[in-house]
Design a protein around this motif. Structure first.
Motif, short mmCIF file in Angstrom:
data_model
loop_
_atom_site.label_atom_id
_atom_site.label_comp_id
_atom_site.label_asym_id
_atom_site.label_seq_id
_atom_site.Cartn_x
_atom_site.Cartn_y
_atom_site.Cartn_z
N HIS A 133 0.73 -1.27 -0.07
CA HIS A 133 -0.32 0.15 0.08
C HIS A 133 0.90 1.32 -0.02
O HIS A 133 0.64 2.37 -0.74
N ARG A 148 -6.70 -0.39 -6.68
CA ARG A 148 -7.73 0.20 -5.47
C ARG A 148 -8.34 -0.99 -5.06
O ARG A 148 -8.80 -1.17 -3.84
N TYR A 155 -7.81 -5.55 2.74
CA TYR A 155 -8.22 -5.17 3.99
C TYR A 155 -9.48 -5.76 4.61
O TYR A 155 -9.61 -6.14 5.71
N GLU A 162 -11.51 -0.32 8.78
CA GLU A 162 -11.67 1.21 8.59
C GLU A 162 -10.59 1.55 7.77
O GLU A 162 -10.52 2.70 6.95
N ASP A 163 -9.40 0.60 7.37
CA ASP A 163 -8.50 1.00 6.39
C ASP A 163 -9.15 0.77 5.07
O ASP A 163 -8.77 1.61 3.93
N LEU A 165 -12.38 1.49 4.22
CA LEU A 165 -12.94 2.73 4.23
C LEU A 165 -12.22 3.81 3.55
O LEU A 165 -12.67 4.44 2.66
N ARG A 166 -10.91 4.05 4.53
CA ARG A 166 -10.20 5.07 3.87
C ARG A 166 -9.66 4.86 2.62
O ARG A 166 -9.64 5.96 2.05
N VAL A 167 -9.34 3.84 2.03
CA VAL A 167 -8.94 3.52 0.69
C VAL A 167 -10.03 4.03 -0.23
O VAL A 167 -9.85 4.58 -1.22
N TYR A 168 -11.29 3.60 -0.03
CA TYR A 168 -12.54 3.59 -0.46
C TYR A 168 -12.79 5.21 -1.01
O TYR A 168 -13.09 5.81 -1.83
N GLU A 169 -12.55 5.89 0.53
CA GLU A 169 -12.99 7.35 0.30
C GLU A 169 -11.91 8.25 -0.15
O GLU A 169 -12.03 9.48 -0.53
N SER A 170 -10.69 7.72 -0.37
CA SER A 170 -9.66 8.46 -0.82
C SER A 170 -9.25 8.55 -2.12
O SER A 170 -8.62 9.67 -2.76
#
Length: 684
Positions: A133, A148, A155, A162-163, A165-170
């Motif tokens: 990553h 992605r 994850y 949570e990780d 979700l951060r990838v999804y939102e980034s």
């Protein structure tokens, strides 16, 4: 035309065809020509690596890779993918480390890292996944959809929502594949409210949803039992004119089934233009999940008429339906059918077999099914642990639990229900408290009412009824009627009549129409010869139009179910059955049986009480089993109510004088009578 004269472009085209069709023999002929060729062809050699990998020969692919005078990123990517798809993810990760030291691999592409992340997912290697990553963030490869989505999956597999979700939102923009992955990830990890929030937030992009999205959202509705959302999604599919492929159609059927709307599930199935094994299995599961086991089995027969062949999931539904019916012989037949069809080796079938045999009274066959499994998951372990516990085999249940821990399997909420039941069977109060208050807490498992009820049962089994009452008083949980009935039943067994009266009054305040409570209270008064109180209870029941369920027992012989009631004279073999009962009672009286007339809860003469006891429904069913089955065969009987003390004593002695194993499943538990003993250790 000689093979040597085939053009380079033709060879490449042929290799692509051979790869697609996994035609290793023809591919080898191209390989032979490449070996003889005067110059090295990088592209064709990369195709060869791909061919050997796809055909299940990663070792040969590695030899080709090592023999190359020059390589590029495609060479490494093809070999890595080969390792991964042949179940060798650690070799794929090792290869990327080799590649990183070669100057030609300085700029690795998105396919290499997608494969590397997929390998981390396969191994649940979170630390190596984090390293990958970091690299893709530095290189900008995270914006590629392949990378992605591989990150998201990595994850999910590492339970790092949570990780994920951060990838999804980034990454800006809408990616339907990423949305589908997130929904499935949240559902798979039990975070249903987060999944619902995500779906609600993506409602503006609904026009971009694909078939996979709808299947994922329908799965969310099924898991959360959110029928209202399910209706909305079904309506949306119809309004958008989404084509009902078999997966969307089956998802709708499954959603309605899991939400308890069996009629809508039936309609959705009937309206499918194309039905295959997936849709047939979905509708069978819908019926089975709603307790309509016979209807599920009938649908299987109908499926056969249409020429649709079952798969492993179909067999799982069928076996679980047999479990619901305790239909041992039919379950045996499906077991043989699954073995003949080659599906028995599937884990989902093995799990269903454990469940079917456990709930049909054959714990030995459940043990064998568990032992025969090549692979096991937490469902396998939970099934055998709870199976042992329900059969009174607490020692075996705890032994299986410790074996599970040794194998590295992490216990779940369900596991501890079985473990606490086992402690209850053995009277291990301290062990039960340890598992409830320490072990579960260490694992982050919040105890539920099922665990607390097991603890009440354990304290009652140990005769600590006052502690059980205090436990219920001071434990913050929403107690259900099962827990209160457990305490009330123990009051009857241990003759704690004053406590029983208080508990009964409390239950009837919460559940004024609960027939079981009235019966337990009436029985307590009858055992104490308080016939005036019995009359009051029965008068109260009549005034509230509450009727006691008549006691019946049933037994399956040669595929036919025979039902018996105490005063039933309709069975064609009733004369022979009564003769057999009389013979059995005479035999067991010679070895000490004395009818327990306290079990007759009517104010009648003692002689009448003894006669009444002799023809309780389970005694009739056992007698019929003895005259209708081969010598030595076990007898399986089902009963809708709790066995009385007299029948329990009598059946123990019957198992001794007849040298027959008798398995009775009553309203409380399984009783396995063998050689004069019962698996419940005389507490039920």
């Amino acid at each position: 035309m000689q093979s040597s004269s085939i053009s380079r472009q033709t060879k490449l085209s042929l290799l692509k065809v051979f790869i697609e069709n996994k035609s290793l023999r023809f591919g080898k002929s191209i390989h032979a020509q490449l070996i003889k060729a005067p110059t090295f062809d990088l592209i064709q050699t990369n195709h060869l690596i791909n061919l050997y990998s796809k055909c299940g020969h990663p070792g040969v692919a590695r030899k080709v890779f090592d023999s190359m005078p020059e390589r590029n990123v495609v060479s490494g990517s093809a070999l890595m993918a080969g390792y991964l798809h042949n179940g060798m993810p650690s070799q794929a990760l090792h290869l990327i480390k080799e590649m990183s030291f070669e100057e030609n691999f300085e700029h690795m592409n998105e396919y290499v890292f997608a494969t590397a992340l997929a390998s981390c997912s396969e191994m649940r290697a979170l630390e190596q996944g984090l390293q990958c990553h970091a690299y893709v963030l530095k290189s900008g490869l995270v914006f590629h959809s392949h990378v992605r989505n591989a990150l998201l999956h990595m994850y999910f597999e590492s339970l790092s929502m949570e990780d994920a979700l951060r990838v999804y939102e980034s990454v800006p923009g809408f990616d339907v594949f990423a949305l589908n992955s997130m929904i499935n990830g949240f559902v798979g990890s039990g975070r249903l409210s987060d999944a619902i929030d995500l779906v609600s937030g993506m409602s503006k992009e609904v026009e971009l949803w694909d078939h996979v999205t709808y299947v994922a959202v329908l799965g969310l509705c099924a898991a959360s039992k959110d029928l209202r959302l399910g209706w909305q999604i079904h309506d949306q599919i119809l309004r958008r004119g989404i084509q009902f492929n078999v997966f969307v159609g089956s998802g709708i059927v499954d959603m309605y089934g899991k939400c308890g709307d069996i009629e809508s599930a039936r309609r959705a199935f009937v309206e499918l233009s194309v039905k295959n094994v997936v849709s047939w299995t979905a509708v069978m599961a819908a019926f089975a999940q709603n307790g309509l086991f016979e209807e599920a089995l009938k649908l299987f027969l109908e499926m056969g008429i249409y020429g649709v062949q079952p798969n492993e999931f179909t067999y799982a539904v069928l076996l679980n339906s047999c479990a619901g019916l305790s239909a041992l012989k039919i379950g045996d037949a499906f077991n043989a059918h699954a073995e003949k069809s080659g599906y028995k080796a599937h884990m989902v079938v093995g799990n269903a077999l454990i469940n079917m045999y456990s709930k049909s009274g054959s714990i030995e066959d459940a043990r064998n099914a568990f032992g025969d499994m090549r692979q096991r998951d937490i469902i396998s372990w939970n099934s055998i642990i709870t199976g042992y516990s329900h059969h009174g085999l607490g020692g075996e249940a705890l032994e299986a639990f410790h074996d599970m821990l040794t194998k590295g399997e992490v216990p779940t909420y369900v596991t501890f229900v079985g473990v606490l039941l086992a402690c209850g069977n053995l009277g291990l109060v301290d062990d039960g408290l340890y598992y409830l208050k320490i072990f579960m807490k260490d694992l982050g498992i919040q105890p539920g009412v099922e665990h607390y009820t097991c603890m009440v049962r354990l304290l009652c089994r140990a005769g600590q009824l006052d502690k059980a009452e205090n436990f219920m008083t001071y434990t913050c949980t929403e107690w259900d009627i099962v827990a209160w009935r457990t305490l009330l039943s123990a009051c009857q067994v241990h003759k704690y009549y004053n406590l029983g009266k208080r508990v009964a009054e409390h239950i009837l305040q919460l559940y004024p129409d609960d027939v079981g409570t009235y019966i337990l209270v009436s029985n307590m008064h009858a055992k104490a010869n308080r016939w005036d109180e019995v009359v009051k209870i029965r008068k109260l029941m009549r005034g509230r139009d509450i009727k006691k369920e008549p006691g019946v027992s049933w037994i399956q012989v040669r595929g036919e179910t025979h039902v018996f009631a105490s005063e039933d004279k309709k069975h064609p073999f009733m004369s022979q059955i009564h003769d057999k009962v009389s013979e059995l009672l005479s035999q067991i009286k010679l070895i000490g049986y004395v009818p327990n007339i306290d079990c007759v809860l009517h104010d009648i003469e003692d002689e009448q009480k003894e006669e009444y006891l002799g023809y309780h429904s389970e005694k009739l069913a056992i007698a019929f089993g003895l005259i209708s089955t081969p010598s030595g065969a076990p007898i399986h009987v089902m009963k809708n109510l709790r066995m009385c003390d007299d029948c329990h004593t009598a059946v123990k002695l019957i198992s001794l004088v007849t040298s027959r194993k008798v398995i009775i499943r009553d309203a409380n538990r399984f009783h396995c009578f063998d050689s004069g003993l019962c698996s419940c250790d005389d507490y039920w």
